[in-house]
Write an enzyme that holds these catalytic residues in place. Structure first.
Site: not given
Ligand code: BG6
Length: 797
Positions: A42-43, A154, A209, A211, A213, A272, A365
């Site tokens: 992620l980093a 954590y 994440h 939030l 977008k 999300h 998926k």
């Molecule tokens: C993540 C999920 O939170 O969001 C993933 O763990 C998913 O499974 C991803 O693929 C999708 O994010 P984005 O930004 O690619 O739409």
């Protein structure tokens, strides 16, 4: 500290760099960002770039910065990794190459790797930060710790930060946490309690994440800036449905060990899509720049979510999934996963704004395309006389009317905000959103792009960059608070529990899915539109139900028995009740129906609520067969069940609804309050001869019926029409119609469902009239009719 000499040099270099960046102006303080897990995926993909963006945005303004990449990797490896990542950073297009190179050089000098494992390491880090601040003659403003590490790490990190790495007085601490935040309500609560032992609520920033977008982050500002136009539109009176969608083409290969534990609902819907839902549904605060009021309004939206039933969801799993799990986790050949990789869920809100509006949440998926959006589709109440060739996009009220927050990917390939031209011309901040150029031939949601006012961000930004900036600015409303997190898990956990053993529908993946996953809804239920097809590969769980069911008619305890599969049984019972109601209203002008609580009647209530348009509700009086001694608003109350599943969907006049008076004078079922006598008087006054037209009963596994339990000292015989009784299980106190009153009814229907009832069904079929032992055996209407409704599992086992 492992390399003190080296660190000192770095500190000095950083201080020089800092001073270099101070420029002439006075700084409000120094901010240290510590990225934990700095060498992780992620980093590498997002966080370093996000930090660089923060630097680009803030350099030369009020603060100075230092960036510490921390991990467990050895110093040498870590440094090499970070050097590579820093080299790959890029500037947005609007930054000139020279300027970009200069800023990148500064950022590189301000960033360093450090091995961070023990509490001594954390102490040393704190000292180094203090030294750095002192050297630079600065004031410490705050520290940001970004946890880009798995949740099991954590607690240790949190403990170390709390004990050894907090900034001094006057400076803030912000810790940033990444999901998963628990697996269900209980685990989320445990995790929250644990973290709450180290950090204050205002110090924690839980990232969702989505939030960050851009299209999602624009929902509230859009609603705010277009208040005037939206005020009259944003409600059940105008909105037909809301779709919140996140489709992916990728599958879970390579991460099945995570995915197998979570599945699509926990992975995407609980966080999300729910976050997005609350942004659409919440009441708009007067001041959307107040984080506190945004969060409070959001919490209220959570509270208005109507509880989900098993039937609120459809589940799927792409066909290759089980094999991937077997391979990645060395499972035996016989292993079949039940984890859903696709889910559609129908959500309703119980409030005046959204009552009755379906919110469809869907994610999966291995679908045919990658796209995310929120689409608000408005009702169309117009009729256009002219031929549709003459309909003009910004004038015709007959064209579809929709607002779409296009999160990304898909046909458009970028985030966007779309508003049908026949709705209104929206206002968006011109410094950050610009009109989308023409794209001839492109159709979205059934219409050419030219039908919409369409906007895209002036500068596309990655979600993490947006969120890192918000962390820096302390915008807590872009993050998930503990209260909101628990509210969300509180909403999803019952559904997840009820679906734990559900077999998902298998789908081939990609475009081949065809219409296999299409779904539709009716009332609160969601169904796949196509019946279960042939299994693609043999799956676990029970075989599909036979479609050519039969309703069996027989005798049970010398009274008519109707038996069928649950769905058909409920349909038959609902039909019979409606027929009885219609007859009663025709003959007497009213229909008096007494209903039981418990879980068996819930599908019946739903059936009556959604499929029985001819039911004479306006002339129906609803009575309770029994009640738990809890307030009527308590979720355990039988009346509450009735309210949730039936009353709020049909039009029964208020004065025809007769809840049991279990809560008088602020206390529950006190003898002195004479609640039972009051109810009996009400029945005598309104129901001719105290003879209900229909009483619906259930049968407990111990042979109880209504709230008349074995050995009950009251209610099994005698004069009393309504009695207070005791139950062997919580809540212990109950109020119930008595057997003598039940037996005065014109008709009694007993509904018995599920395998757990099998034993008592067999037993009761053999016993005589022994109400003391089995109260159900005392049900024998003196001049009315008794009919048993049992599903196959209860009757045949
Ligand atoms: C993540 C999920 O939170 O969001 C993933 O763990 C998913 O499974 C991803 O693929 C999708 O994010 P984005 O930004 O690619 O739409």
């Amino acid at each position: 500290m492992r390399h003190p000499g080296c660190w000192k040099m770095l500190t000095v270099a950083m201080c020089m760099a800092l001073l270099g960046c101070l420029q002439a102006q006075e700084l409000r303080g120094h901010v240290s960002v510590i990225l934990l897990g700095a060498t992780g995926d992620l980093a590498r993909k997002y966080l370093w770039q996000g930090l660089f963006q923060l630097y680009l945005d803030e350099a030369g303004k009020d603060y100075s910065f230092s960036f510490h990449g921390a991990a467990l990797t050895s110093t040498k490896q870590g440094q090499a990794f970070i050097a590579k990542v820093l080299e790959s950073l890029s500037c947005p297009e609007d930054v000139a190459p020279d300027r970009c190179a200069e800023l990148k050089g500064q950022f590189q000098r301000l960033s360093a790797y450090r091995h961070l494992a023990t509490s001594e390491d954390y102490m040393a880090l704190s000292k180094d930060i203090e030294a750095q601040v002192q050297h630079g003659g600065l004031r410490e403003a705050g520290r940001i710790f970004y946890f880009s590490v798995p949740p099991f790490a954590y607690a240790d990190i949190a403990r170390n930060i709390n004990s050894s790495c907090r900034p001094g007085p006057g400076a803030w601490l912000r810790v940033v946490l990444e999901k998963p935040f628990g697996h269900d309500h209980l685990s989320a609560q445990q995790l929250a309690t644990e973290l709450g032992g180290f950090f204050r609520e205002e110090e924690m920033y839980r990232v969702d994440h989505y939030l960050g977008k851009q299209a999602v982050a624009q929902i509230l500002p859009f609603r705010d800036q277009n208040r005037k136009a939206l005020d009259g539109l944003w409600s059940r009176h105008h909105v037909e449905r809301v779709e919140i969608i996140m489709k992916e083409t990728v599958d879970a290969e390579g991460r099945t060990s995570f995915y197998e534990e979570y599945g699509v609902i926990r992975d995407v819907l609980q966080n999300h899509l729910t976050e997005v839902l609350t942004l659409v549904a919440m009441e708009l605060p007067h001041n959307i720049s107040s984080s506190e009021s945004v969060l409070q309004h959001k919490l209220r939206a959570f509270r208005a979510l109507r509880g989900l039933q098993k039937g609120s969801a459809v589940l799927g799993q792409y066909q290759a999934y089980s094999e991937q799990v077997r391979r990645e986790q060395q499972k035996p050949d016989s292993f079949r996963s039940l984890t859903p990789t696709f889910a559609g869920v129908l959500v309703h809100m119980d409030n005046l704004r959204w009552e009755g509006v379906p919110f469809i949440l869907m994610s999966g998926k291995a679908l045919d395309e990658r796209v995310g959006y929120v689409r608000i589709l408005f009702r169309n109440q117009a009729y256009c006389v002219q031929n549709d060739e003459h309909w003009v996009a910004d004038q015709s009220q007959c064209l579809p009317r929709q607002i779409v927050f296009y999160i990304g990917h898909g046909e458009l390939g970028s985030p966007a905000v779309l508003v049908s031209r026949n709705l209104f011309r929206p206002s968006l901040p011109s410094e950050s959103w610009k009109g989308l150029g023409a794209r001839p031939g492109l159709r979205l949601f059934g219409r050419p792009l030219s039908d919409f006012y369409a906007y895209r961000p002036v500068r596309e930004q990655d979600a993490y960059s947006v969120l890192i900036s918000r962390i820096f600015h302390g915008r807590k409303d872009s993050f998930v608070t503990t209260e909101n997190l628990l509210a969300s898990w509180g909403f999803w956990t019952p559904l997840l529990d009820s679906l734990a053993h559900e077999v998902p529908r298998l789908y081939p993946g990609g475009a081949e899915n065809g219409h296999l996953l299409d779904f539709e809804f009716s009332g609160a239920q969601l169904y796949f539109s196509q019946r279960q097809p042939e299994r693609l590969v043999p799956g676990p769980g029970p075989a599909p139900m036979p479609s050519g069911f039969q309703v069996l008619k027989a005798k049970y305890r010398e009274s008519p028995l109707i038996s069928a599969w649950p769905e058909e049984l409920i349909a038959k019972l609902a039909d019979d009740i409606e027929a009885t109601a219609v007859r009663a209203v025709r003959r007497f002008g009213t229909f008096h129906l007494a209903l039981s609580g418990g879980s068996s009647p819930v599908p019946l209530f739903q059936q009556l609520a959604t499929r029985h348009y001819g039911f004479p509700w306006a002339h129906t009086h609803l009575w309770l067969v029994d009640e738990r001694c809890v307030p009527l608003w308590d979720p355990e109350s039988n009346f509450q069940h009735l309210q949730t599943h039936l009353l709020q969907h049909v039009r029964v006049p208020y004065y025809n609804i007769h809840p049991m008076p279990v809560h008088l004078h602020q206390r529950l079922c006190a003898e002195e309050d004479q609640g039972a006598q009051t109810y009996a008087s009400e029945i005598s006054a309104l129901v001719a001869n105290s003879s209900f037209d229909l009483v619906l009963l259930g049968m407990g596994a111990d042979g109880h019926t209504a709230s008349l339990f074995p050995q009950s000292p009251s209610g099994l015989d005698g004069e009393q029409l309504v009695v207070l009784t005791e139950s062997p299980s919580r809540p212990f106190q109950r109020m119930s119609l008595s057997l003598p009153l039940i037996n005065r009814a014109r008709k009694v229907a007993v509904l018995v469902m599920g395998r757990v009832k099998r034993e008592i069904t067999m037993l009761v079929s053999r016993v005589g009239h022994e109400p003391k032992k089995w109260p159900i055996s005392g049900v024998l209407p003196s001049s009315g009719q008794l009919v048993w409704y049992m599903d196959y599992e209860a009757f045949l086992g």
